[in-house]
Design a protein around this motif. Sequence first.
Motif, PDB file in Angstrom:
ATOM      1  N   HIS A  98      35.762  28.787  34.978  1.00  0.00           N
ATOM      2  CA  HIS A  98      36.670  29.330  35.991  1.00  0.00           C
ATOM      3  C   HIS A  98      36.042  30.435  36.834  1.00  0.00           C
ATOM      4  CE1 HIS A  98      39.718  27.069  33.909  1.00  0.00           C
ATOM      5  NE2 HIS A  98      39.522  27.754  32.797  1.00  0.00           N
ATOM      6  N   VAL A  99      34.881  30.954  36.414  1.00  0.00           N
ATOM      7  CA  VAL A  99      34.257  32.064  37.134  1.00  0.00           C
ATOM      8  C   VAL A  99      33.839  31.602  38.533  1.00  0.00           C
ATOM      9  CG1 VAL A  99      32.244  33.578  37.205  1.00  0.00           C
ATOM     10  CG2 VAL A  99      33.514  33.309  35.079  1.00  0.00           C
ATOM     11  N   PRO A 110      29.294  39.138  42.320  1.00  0.00           N
ATOM     12  CA  PRO A 110      28.755  37.940  41.645  1.00  0.00           C
ATOM     13  C   PRO A 110      29.712  37.311  40.643  1.00  0.00           C
ATOM     14  CG  PRO A 110      27.180  39.767  41.603  1.00  0.00           C
ATOM     15  CD  PRO A 110      28.479  40.332  42.063  1.00  0.00           C
ATOM     16  N   VAL A 111      30.689  38.076  40.139  1.00  0.00           N
ATOM     17  CA  VAL A 111      31.646  37.530  39.164  1.00  0.00           C
ATOM     18  C   VAL A 111      33.058  37.751  39.693  1.00  0.00           C
ATOM     19  CG1 VAL A 111      32.499  37.590  36.791  1.00  0.00           C
ATOM     20  CG2 VAL A 111      30.071  37.999  37.245  1.00  0.00           C
ATOM     21  N   ILE A 112      33.698  36.648  40.099  1.00  0.00           N
ATOM     22  CA  ILE A 112      35.072  36.671  40.594  1.00  0.00           C
ATOM     23  C   ILE A 112      35.916  35.788  39.693  1.00  0.00           C
ATOM     24  CG2 ILE A 112      36.590  36.001  42.502  1.00  0.00           C
ATOM     25  CD1 ILE A 112      34.258  36.554  44.391  1.00  0.00           C
ATOM     26  N   ILE A 113      37.095  36.269  39.319  1.00  0.00           N
ATOM     27  CA  ILE A 113      37.996  35.484  38.470  1.00  0.00           C
ATOM     28  C   ILE A 113      39.378  35.484  39.101  1.00  0.00           C
ATOM     29  CG2 ILE A 113      38.969  35.165  36.155  1.00  0.00           C
ATOM     30  CD1 ILE A 113      36.613  36.988  35.148  1.00  0.00           C
ATOM     31  N   LYS A 146      31.047  44.956  38.838  1.00  0.00           N
ATOM     32  CA  LYS A 146      31.977  44.621  37.756  1.00  0.00           C
ATOM     33  C   LYS A 146      32.722  43.332  38.109  1.00  0.00           C
ATOM     34  CE  LYS A 146      31.175  48.356  35.354  1.00  0.00           C
ATOM     35  NZ  LYS A 146      30.576  48.323  33.996  1.00  0.00           N
ATOM     36  N   PRO A 147      33.135  42.539  37.104  1.00  0.00           N
ATOM     37  CA  PRO A 147      33.968  41.361  37.412  1.00  0.00           C
ATOM     38  C   PRO A 147      35.191  41.775  38.224  1.00  0.00           C
ATOM     39  CG  PRO A 147      33.253  41.300  35.121  1.00  0.00           C
ATOM     40  CD  PRO A 147      32.836  42.641  35.655  1.00  0.00           C
ATOM     41  N   LEU A 148      35.443  41.045  39.306  1.00  0.00           N
ATOM     42  CA  LEU A 148      36.566  41.328  40.186  1.00  0.00           C
ATOM     43  C   LEU A 148      37.643  40.266  39.956  1.00  0.00           C
ATOM     44  CD1 LEU A 148      37.430  43.259  42.531  1.00  0.00           C
ATOM     45  CD2 LEU A 148      36.642  41.467  44.097  1.00  0.00           C
TER      46      LEU A 148
END
Length: 530
Positions: A405-406, A298-301, A260-262
Amino acid sequence: MEVDVEGFPRLLPRLRRRILRAAFVALDMEFTGLHSTSVQNNEPSLFDSPAERYAKARQSVQRFTLVQLGLAIFSKENSNKYVVHSYNFFLFPSTLGVRDVEFTLSASSIQFLSHYGFDYNKFLKDGIPYMNEVQEKIFRQQLLAGSWKVCSTNNADRDVLKKAIDEVTSWIAAAKEEDTLILQDLNGYHMLEVQLVLRQALENVWTEPLGDKKVMVKKVSPEHRRLLENSSSDHCQKKLILLSARGFTNLFHVLVKAKKPLVGHNMFMDLLHLHDKFYRPLPESYEEFKRNIHNLFPVIIDTKTVTKSVQKKCLFPRVSSLLEAYTVLCSSNLNPKGPPCPVIALASGCSRYAEKKSPHEAGYDAFLCGSVLLMSVHLLLCRSADNAVEADPSFSQYLTMLAEHVNKVNFIRGGVPSINFSGEDAPCRLPPALVVHIRGGPGLTERQIYQEFKACCRFDVRRLSKNQFLLLSNKYKQLVLRAYRHHPHLQVSVYRHWRHSPSVNCLLQISGIVALWSLLAFALGRAPRC
């Protein structure tokens, strides 16, 4: 809301289900310290490249530990609504089988958290254990060989064990089969260690944990004991001991598997601790660290980079903290014409955060983090000229809006604005520098130069040559130039590479010598001969 070592195993299956259903997960951490002072020149500096900053931070992360991890699970419901389950996990390094863990406390960090009401008893007495892959491998080998033990060497732990053993041996002599005894006030690993010691010493007892720091001891026949030992519900099976020793690392594996996006805020140090404490010890290579984190998440914000963009593109006041950003986004009508921002509702068990601010409590900051992300990206989406915004945008639409921004994590006081976890970092661009030239008098150190100029503003100092120093700051340069215009010993000027660089000066000196010799040779070659 608050999760300790006793409640964590029961909650883990529910946490797994919620994470798998989530739109994204927000995270925050509190540590025993940030920047180690035991290593010289370890403070972050504007001179740092990302690789240099990583090397500094790595040394600090190896010395400090986590005290609390906050997780806010944001689940999308119908009608433009997100429900948030926010948790505070008190953590403490595993003492089961692994080599005894040492960590450092920073006085300023401990005082800071105490000021905001942090309960250190929960950290020390009720913290959930964790281990990384290297520690788990060692413990697994010890467990298979039967050579593992609890790393408890203090008298208090030995007294707890002795009291329990004395109580059982006094009771069992007069007890009948199927009689039971309840042992009370057993914390953490005491519950497991007491059971293992009793079972090893007495072949006619059986033990079961009851929760609420209690263990039930039952007198049984040896035959009944053998049947119970082969039962799948035995809490002292090796696989269950390993599961218990892993502790919070089990939830880390859920997060990694879910992909999940973190979401975090200024999350560079958070990612370092995630890697070091739950995955593997931090590698020496900065690039290897980035690859590992990208493979795990894989998805950090980072909401710090997102709010910077909002400040540039919208009429948004400059804020210095996550709580300020949340307050401004909640109170301001920054988007009067567009569709309303998603409703963010705390789940029933987490309603305390709706009633009371709790800054620097990890679960609360994680909730703020996810909320700031949703409100910020909704604002950016509505301000984008290329999008006709739907009344109920999906989170995938928000992710598309956040594409630039990802995987860009904010870089505090350094040569790049952010660290790129999915590619190469931008080239370092340092702010214009000042150069300090010492005229006469004794030589000075970097520390002395820093002390001299710190009253003007925060400067980072680096020695340029024997009597010259570079100063870097984001502001107040003209003030310093004016203040030191007539200083008797310190000459301050704007740094010019061609003028002040030692390498350029060396090259010019060599070129001058070569030119002089060439001119001399030419003159001698043209001299009249007798």
